[in-house]
Design an enzyme around this catalytic site. Structure first.
Site: not given
Length: 425
Positions: A284, A353, A381
């Site tokens: 995988e 911020c 990711y």
């Protein structure tokens, strides 16, 4: 321009003082579509997959792309059309897998928190295997399958207590991690699974972590898994396949992971030596297929020199590229159109911020406002973990194929974000 001794990821090159992906100048993509912008090389994805296919050639196997790394539909299509199955960890990922035409029998369902509704849907469509992560999950899956008059194919994920030598947040194979069944309870758990009327034991699963750059942890884990295979079968429970997960790292900053084909040559030698060469191998991979195929293009907004730090403010932020804020991860940052002048050392930061909103620290760059930078190795990711923090729309994505660039995700507007909300009467 970066030193020739620091190679760029595959299918990226400086040509005529421009950063080019395959045969497309990245500056032209930024001009046409704006920034932040993710661009992916189709050739780089297919080259990475080909290394696994070479490594497993001639063996019964199934390569299931771990779509949590990047679940954009077009990326999934590229991999499925090239022969991949898909590894999913949620009902939403199952919907994506089905939407791109993946054969359900080539879908593996991993993850520690599968719900009953997710189990039912996966059983209805006929997925290939559930990677079960706990004894409690085993009982629930058995109950759901029995209620439906079906038998769920299962592979139990074992925790081999092997240190993958990676970041603690992406280590998954130690006793202190939340994943899998403890090594010493595995045989007992298999006997329990084999006695369940709603389950069909299919294999054994192991996944020790992510961004692994050494072969040693893989070999250690393989030894422990093969010991368990022998013990499980000696107890009377036959196994069809060994699922060895993924986790192979990529080159972010001079990292030197083994190539996928070289790694699997070593692992298969170990499997053969232990008498298990006849078994089907499932893997995988995620990051290693897509990570180095992507870049995030961003525009320099402001330069803010200071007494202690110089800040280079760009229009990409932690909501676009969360890995530096989450893991203090390193991504190389290079100019799209380099300047022939000395640079200064900057912290590259975004507009969000939060003091944690940084993309790179202490980077030497020669830049002016309006210049474009490329954050490298941004294919995994990044977009899959992007958010709308500060009501920032998620970025556009394009897939580069030769001299063509296809938009595969439109830029998200504020109205897109509002769509599921309701004003008070």
């Amino acid at each position: 321009m970066p030193s020739p001794s620091t190679p760029l990821p595959p299918h990226l090159v400086y040509r005529d003082h421009q950063l080019v992906m395959e045969d497309v100048a990245l500056a032209s993509l930024a001009r046409a579509h704006g920034t932040p912008l993710f661009a992916y090389s189709k050739a780089a994805i297919l080259d990475a997959l080909a290394a696994y296919q070479r490594g497993l050639a001639g063996r019964p196997h199934l390569i299931c792309y771990a779509m949590k790394a990047n679940s954009s539909l077009a990326i999934l299509q590229v991999l499925v059309r090239a022969g991949c199955g898909l590894d999913i960890v949620s009902g939403g990922e199952l919907e994506r897998a089905l939407a791109v035409g993946c054969d359900p029998e080539r879908i593996i369902f991993s993850g520690v928190g599968k719900t009953r509704s997710e189990m039912r849907h996966a059983l209805q469509v006929g997925i290939g295997c559930f990677n079960v992560e706990s004894e409690a999950e085993l009982e629930v899956l058995d109950e759901v399958a029995c209620d439906m008059g079906l038998r769920a194919p299962v592979s139990i994920r074992v925790n081999p207590n092997v240190d993958a030598k990676t970041h603690p947040y992406i280590s998954t194979g130690l006793k202190g991690n939340k994943f899998g069944i403890a090594h010493e309870r595995v045989v007992q758990t298999y006997l329990r699974a084999a006695a369940c009327k709603g389950l069909r034991v299919a294999g054994i699963d192991c996944h020790i972590g992510s961004q692994i750059t050494e072969t040693g942890p893989y070999l250690d884990a393989m030894d422990r898994v093969l010991e368990l295979v022998d013990a499980i079968e000696a107890a009377g429970v036959p196994l069809e396949h060994i699922d060895f997960g993924g986790g192979l790292g990529i080159d972010y900053a001079g990292d030197t992971p083994p190539s996928a084909d070289a790694l699997w040559r070593q692992l298969l030698e170990r499997i053969d030596a232990r008498g298990h060469g006849h078994r089907k191998i499932c893997i995988e991979p995620g990051r290693s297929l897509v990570g180095n195929a992507g870049v995030c293009l961003t525009e320099v907004l402001y330069l803010k020199p200071g007494d202690q730090k110089n800040f280079l403010i760009v229009d990409a932020a932690m909501n676009d590229l969360p890995r530096p804020a989450m893991y203090e991860a390193y991504h190389r940052i290079v100019p799209v159109q380099p300047r022939d002048e000395p640079g200064l050392v900057w912290d590259v930061v975004g507009p969000v911020c939060e003091s944690g909103d940084w993309l790179g620290r202490d980077r030497k760059l020669a830049v002016k406002p309006g210049d474009l930078l490329a954050v490298l190795s941004a294919g995994a990711y990044c977009m899959s973990m992007a958010s709308n923090y500060n009501t920032r729309g998620r970025a556009m994505e394009v897939l580069v194929d030769g001299d063509q660039a296809l938009v595969i995700r439109q830029r998200e507007s504020a109205q897109d974000q509002f769509r599921m909300e309701q004003l008070l009467p």
